[in-house]
Design an enzyme around this catalytic site. Sequence first.
Site, mmCIF file in Angstrom:
data_model
loop_
_atom_site.group_PDB
_atom_site.id
_atom_site.type_symbol
_atom_site.label_atom_id
_atom_site.label_comp_id
_atom_site.label_asym_id
_atom_site.label_seq_id
_atom_site.Cartn_x
_atom_site.Cartn_y
_atom_site.Cartn_z
ATOM 1 N N ARG A 80 7.217 -0.713 49.827
ATOM 2 C CA ARG A 80 6.782 -0.234 48.466
ATOM 3 C C ARG A 80 7.614 -0.033 47.200
ATOM 4 N NH1 ARG A 80 0.309 -0.540 47.848
ATOM 5 N NH2 ARG A 80 0.231 1.090 47.657
ATOM 6 N N LYS A 183 4.268 -1.440 42.187
ATOM 7 C CA LYS A 183 3.679 0.182 41.748
ATOM 8 C C LYS A 183 4.581 0.685 40.211
ATOM 9 C CE LYS A 183 0.618 3.003 43.972
ATOM 10 N NZ LYS A 183 -1.173 2.504 43.200
ATOM 11 N N GLU A 219 -7.317 -8.975 40.428
ATOM 12 C CA GLU A 219 -7.209 -7.450 41.187
ATOM 13 C C GLU A 219 -9.162 -6.173 40.523
ATOM 14 O OE1 GLU A 219 -4.282 -4.986 42.587
ATOM 15 O OE2 GLU A 219 -2.542 -5.721 40.723
HETATM 16 C C1 LIG Z 1 -2.707 -1.894 40.860
HETATM 17 C C2 LIG Z 1 -3.722 -1.345 42.150
HETATM 18 N N1 LIG Z 1 -4.182 -2.556 43.209
HETATM 19 C C3 LIG Z 1 -4.714 -1.895 44.306
HETATM 20 C C4 LIG Z 1 -4.216 -1.129 45.620
HETATM 21 C C5 LIG Z 1 -4.318 -0.004 46.304
HETATM 22 O O1 LIG Z 1 -3.259 -0.178 47.196
HETATM 23 P P1 LIG Z 1 -3.403 0.562 48.113
HETATM 24 O O2 LIG Z 1 -4.361 -0.086 49.602
HETATM 25 O O3 LIG Z 1 -1.898 0.100 48.868
HETATM 26 O O4 LIG Z 1 -3.467 1.816 48.052
HETATM 27 C C6 LIG Z 1 -3.596 0.062 44.302
HETATM 28 C C7 LIG Z 1 -3.295 1.455 44.346
HETATM 29 O O5 LIG Z 1 -2.578 1.919 45.093
HETATM 30 C C8 LIG Z 1 -3.317 0.253 42.619
HETATM 31 O O6 LIG Z 1 -2.293 0.219 41.825
#
Ligand SMILES: Cc1ncc(COP(=O)(O)O)c(C=O)c1O
Length: 339
Positions: A80, A183, A219
């Site tokens: 990622r 991210k 989200e």
């Molecule tokens: C915007 C966003 N959505 C979803 C997630 C959840 O992702 P993950 O399960 O990979 O931590 C995160 C955190 O990392 C995030 O910052």
Amino acid sequence: MEIFDWKNLPFGYIKTDFNIRSHYKNGKWGELEVSSSEHIDVHIAATGLHYGQEAFEGLKAYMGKDGKIKVFRWDENARRLIASAEGVKMAPVPFEMFKEALFRVIKLNKKFVPPHGSGANLYVRPLLYGSGAEIGVKPSAEYTFIIFVSPVGPYFRGGIKPVNMLICRDSDRAAPLGTGTFKVGGNYAASLRALITAKEAGYASTIFLDAREKKYIDECGPANFFGIKNNTYITPESESILKSITNMSLIDIAGTLGMKTERRKVLVEELSEFEEVGACGTAAVISPIGKIVDPEKNKIYEYCKDGNPGPLTMKLYNKLTGIQLGDEPDEFGWMTVVE
Ligand SMILES: Cc1ncc(COP(=O)(O)O)c(C=O)c1O
């Protein structure tokens, strides 16, 4: 000897002994360097400061029941970060370099990995930014990659419990063809107005809707959304959300628990049909949602009426945290031992 009051550790930053860094210059990455400083010397014209050339990751290492330190699905974070780097035109961190840096920095800080059963774990934060000087808007020729770690306490002290969320209709975190799937720091800055509005009104977080039509759920602040109805785990498909590794894992676990799974658009109105809803991500694993308020539409959706998370939410949560902590067999091969 215990160096921390592990059971009362906050979910926040704590200084550890070492972090690890590499610099990209003249088209190549340099050797990994171990540092004991919490600070970096940043050029005043660095693109990371001016033009948002920045990306990061978040993952966790756990002390297993067997006394071995294990990391959860780090390869997904490595991939990622490569995608995020490419999304804002940065030099990607090679997969093998990410792996070496990650395992070295955890080993160097192994005294900070909280003991099994304490509820705490080691949060790992890789970050990458444009460190070269530019004035015009263009990608930097130089980059800095850092991984630091911090022991963190449980997200929910005193056990997992339902939280309330506020639907946001007056700002967007990301545009459909923008950077929402990466991210990158800019998405988090863009989410802050809505997040603070929700927090000031007493909610745990905000729910963003799709920016184009405001019809579908995107989200829950920095976490993905899921809803459960008729023994089916349903999570939004969207062009502007981060693909959560926790969510991917819950989908796999739901399958083994005999649930059906769907990744598709989720209309806001469908909130009234769900039996259980939650937010998922590395920090909390699952935050069960007790109430969602949509003030502009004058609607309140309520779940967990007895004050407790729903039964399927708890099954999913217990199974995933059981795998992470080594209390359940790692049937998907998600844990890597730090040796
Ligand atoms: C915007 C966003 N959505 C979803 C997630 C959840 O992702 P993950 O399960 O990979 O931590 C995160 C955190 O990392 C995030 O910052």
